[in-house]
Design an enzyme around this catalytic site. Sequence first.
Site, PDB file in Angstrom:
ATOM      1  N   SER A  25       0.806  -1.225   0.000  1.00  0.00           N
ATOM      2  CA  SER A  25       0.000   0.000   0.000  1.00  0.00           C
ATOM      3  C   SER A  25       0.844   1.282   0.000  1.00  0.00           C
ATOM      4  CB  SER A  25      -0.970  -0.015   1.183  1.00  0.00           C
ATOM      5  OG  SER A  25      -1.924  -1.050   0.982  1.00  0.00           O
ATOM      6  N   LYS A  74     -10.859  -5.606  10.173  1.00  0.00           N
ATOM      7  CA  LYS A  74     -11.929  -4.922   9.428  1.00  0.00           C
ATOM      8  C   LYS A  74     -13.242  -4.843  10.190  1.00  0.00           C
ATOM      9  CE  LYS A  74      -9.893  -5.636   4.965  1.00  0.00           C
ATOM     10  NZ  LYS A  74      -9.923  -6.194   3.632  1.00  0.00           N
ATOM     11  N   GLY A 138     -14.688 -14.094   5.920  1.00  0.00           N
ATOM     12  CA  GLY A 138     -14.079 -13.095   6.794  1.00  0.00           C
ATOM     13  C   GLY A 138     -14.365 -11.677   6.310  1.00  0.00           C
TER      14      GLY A 138
HETATM   15  N1  LIG Z   1      -6.395  -8.094  -3.000  1.00  0.00           N
HETATM   16  C1  LIG Z   1      -6.940  -7.311  -2.088  1.00  0.00           C
HETATM   17  O1  LIG Z   1      -7.108  -6.102  -2.267  1.00  0.00           O
HETATM   18  C2  LIG Z   1      -7.416  -7.919  -0.813  1.00  0.00           C
HETATM   19  C3  LIG Z   1      -8.309  -7.194  -0.009  1.00  0.00           C
HETATM   20  C4  LIG Z   1      -8.751  -7.795   1.165  1.00  0.00           C
HETATM   21  C5  LIG Z   1      -8.282  -9.058   1.531  1.00  0.00           C
HETATM   22  N2  LIG Z   1      -7.421  -9.718   0.717  1.00  0.00           N
HETATM   23  C6  LIG Z   1      -6.963 -11.071   1.058  1.00  0.00           C
HETATM   24  O2  LIG Z   1      -8.114 -11.847   1.372  1.00  0.00           O
HETATM   25  C7  LIG Z   1      -7.772 -12.833   2.341  1.00  0.00           C
HETATM   26  C8  LIG Z   1      -8.763 -12.808   3.512  1.00  0.00           C
HETATM   27  O3  LIG Z   1      -8.651 -11.579   4.216  1.00  0.00           O
HETATM   28  P1  LIG Z   1      -9.708 -11.202   5.379  1.00  0.00           P
HETATM   29  O4  LIG Z   1      -9.437  -9.801   5.760  1.00  0.00           O
HETATM   30  O5  LIG Z   1     -11.073 -11.572   4.972  1.00  0.00           O
HETATM   31  O6  LIG Z   1      -9.259 -12.195   6.555  1.00  0.00           O
HETATM   32  P2  LIG Z   1     -10.120 -12.681   7.813  1.00  0.00           P
HETATM   33  O7  LIG Z   1     -11.216 -11.724   8.132  1.00  0.00           O
HETATM   34  O8  LIG Z   1      -9.120 -13.023   8.863  1.00  0.00           O
HETATM   35  O9  LIG Z   1     -10.840 -14.047   7.287  1.00  0.00           O
HETATM   36  C9  LIG Z   1     -10.071 -15.164   7.019  1.00  0.00           C
HETATM   37  C10 LIG Z   1     -10.911 -16.209   6.304  1.00  0.00           C
HETATM   38  O10 LIG Z   1     -10.029 -17.248   5.849  1.00  0.00           O
HETATM   39  C11 LIG Z   1     -10.447 -18.500   6.410  1.00  0.00           C
HETATM   40  N3  LIG Z   1      -9.236 -19.295   6.675  1.00  0.00           N
HETATM   41  C12 LIG Z   1      -8.153 -18.912   7.378  1.00  0.00           C
HETATM   42  N4  LIG Z   1      -7.208 -19.885   7.343  1.00  0.00           N
HETATM   43  C13 LIG Z   1      -7.728 -20.913   6.621  1.00  0.00           C
HETATM   44  C14 LIG Z   1      -7.247 -22.186   6.249  1.00  0.00           C
HETATM   45  N5  LIG Z   1      -6.033 -22.610   6.608  1.00  0.00           N
HETATM   46  N6  LIG Z   1      -8.037 -22.968   5.481  1.00  0.00           N
HETATM   47  C15 LIG Z   1      -9.261 -22.542   5.114  1.00  0.00           C
HETATM   48  N7  LIG Z   1      -9.785 -21.338   5.445  1.00  0.00           N
HETATM   49  C16 LIG Z   1      -9.021 -20.526   6.198  1.00  0.00           C
HETATM   50  C17 LIG Z   1     -11.238 -18.160   7.651  1.00  0.00           C
HETATM   51  O11 LIG Z   1     -12.115 -19.239   7.933  1.00  0.00           O
HETATM   52  P3  LIG Z   1     -12.755 -19.447   9.403  1.00  0.00           P
HETATM   53  O12 LIG Z   1     -14.000 -18.595   9.419  1.00  0.00           O
HETATM   54  O13 LIG Z   1     -13.044 -20.891   9.441  1.00  0.00           O
HETATM   55  O14 LIG Z   1     -11.724 -19.012  10.414  1.00  0.00           O
HETATM   56  C18 LIG Z   1     -11.959 -16.887   7.173  1.00  0.00           C
HETATM   57  O15 LIG Z   1     -13.070 -17.216   6.378  1.00  0.00           O
HETATM   58  C19 LIG Z   1      -6.317 -12.571   2.724  1.00  0.00           C
HETATM   59  O16 LIG Z   1      -5.486 -13.414   1.942  1.00  0.00           O
HETATM   60  C20 LIG Z   1      -6.110 -11.122   2.317  1.00  0.00           C
HETATM   61  O17 LIG Z   1      -4.755 -10.825   2.023  1.00  0.00           O
HETATM   62  C21 LIG Z   1      -6.980  -9.177  -0.440  1.00  0.00           C
END
Ligand SMILES: NC(=O)c1ccc[n+]([C@@H]2O[C@H](COP(=O)([O-])OP(=O)(O)OC[C@H]3O[C@@H](n4cnc5c(N)ncnc54)[C@H](OP(=O)(O)O)[C@@H]3O)[C@@H](O)[C@H]2O)c1
Length: 281
Positions: A25, A74, A138
Amino acid sequence: MTTGTHAGLPDQYGVAGHPIAHSWSPFIHGMFAKATAQNLVYRLFDIAPEDFRRETLRLFTSGVRGLNVTLPHKQAAAELVNELTPRAARAQAVNTIAYFDDIQLLGDNTDGVGLITDLEQNLGLQLAHARVLVLGAGGAVRGVLAPLLERDLEQLVIANRTAVRARRLAADFSDLGPVVGCGFSEIEGPPYDLIVNGTSASLQGEMPEMPVGLIGEETVCYDMAYGRGHTPFTLWARSLHAKRTTKGWGMLVEQAAASFALWRGIKPNTQPVLAALAEHR
Ligand SMILES: NC(=O)c1ccc[n+]([C@@H]2O[C@H](COP(=O)([O-])OP(=O)(O)OC[C@H]3O[C@@H](n4cnc5c(N)ncnc54)[C@H](OP(=O)(O)O)[C@@H]3O)[C@@H](O)[C@H]2O)c1
């Protein structure tokens, strides 16, 4: 709304997350600021979950004008701000906080517009009547469900490791279109038009076990995660001959542009930044 500035000094912005050292960022917002002649600095703030409220309020008290908020904060950010934009209220997740003198902390969510802009404008996908599978439940997934459902999808399936979270999310968004939630083992074919990985499994070097029959020769697979080379998700998709695999660089840049526009009132051109990132990754 008005923003105060300290004459001559750059306005302060940044991103709060944990971990945060990997973030691109500062590079992205640095390019936006240069291209639009904005006098600002953008820094990384590594804040542990238990310190999020206190540290974030301290940053704004000390003069910070805006923050991006990333994993795992978030949903905590949505509870912290004074006011939510309609799309952030719908998501109950905030990835952008802006300080304005009149309302103070405004929470927005630009993840949805970031993903949709990347899918439609950068990748040229048509979402109307598509069958879409979203993995994860998430903060990031919360932000993209409403804009996806507004595209008049044929079906949206949310699947998550903790199935009850996916079911709850589907119920929360069911007024917007045909959406169901389930656990990974319950996902059924036929192959989807688009599969979006919104889990953080890729960051841990993992790909959850999936049923067979989800990917066909027309399936586009999009990992929100970004980094060098393949992720476990894009490798999985390639091994099953998906039509196209892509990572979340475009979403990252497009959501950043929408945050920048909220903070500065200027929408930056994302194409030079996408081109610069393509050289680095
Ligand atoms: N490109 C972009 O602009 C952008 C923007 C936002 C996020 N992202 C990416 O999106 C991803 C999620 O971010 P977030 O903010 O939503 O995170 P978060 O709120 O922490 O949510 C994590 C999610 O991943 C699941 N999870 C975690 N470890 C896992 C595993 N080993 N196997 C299966 N499921 C697993 C969790 O499931 P449970 O509910 O079972 O714990 C939950 O659904 C990250 O990789 C982040 O870098 C990218």
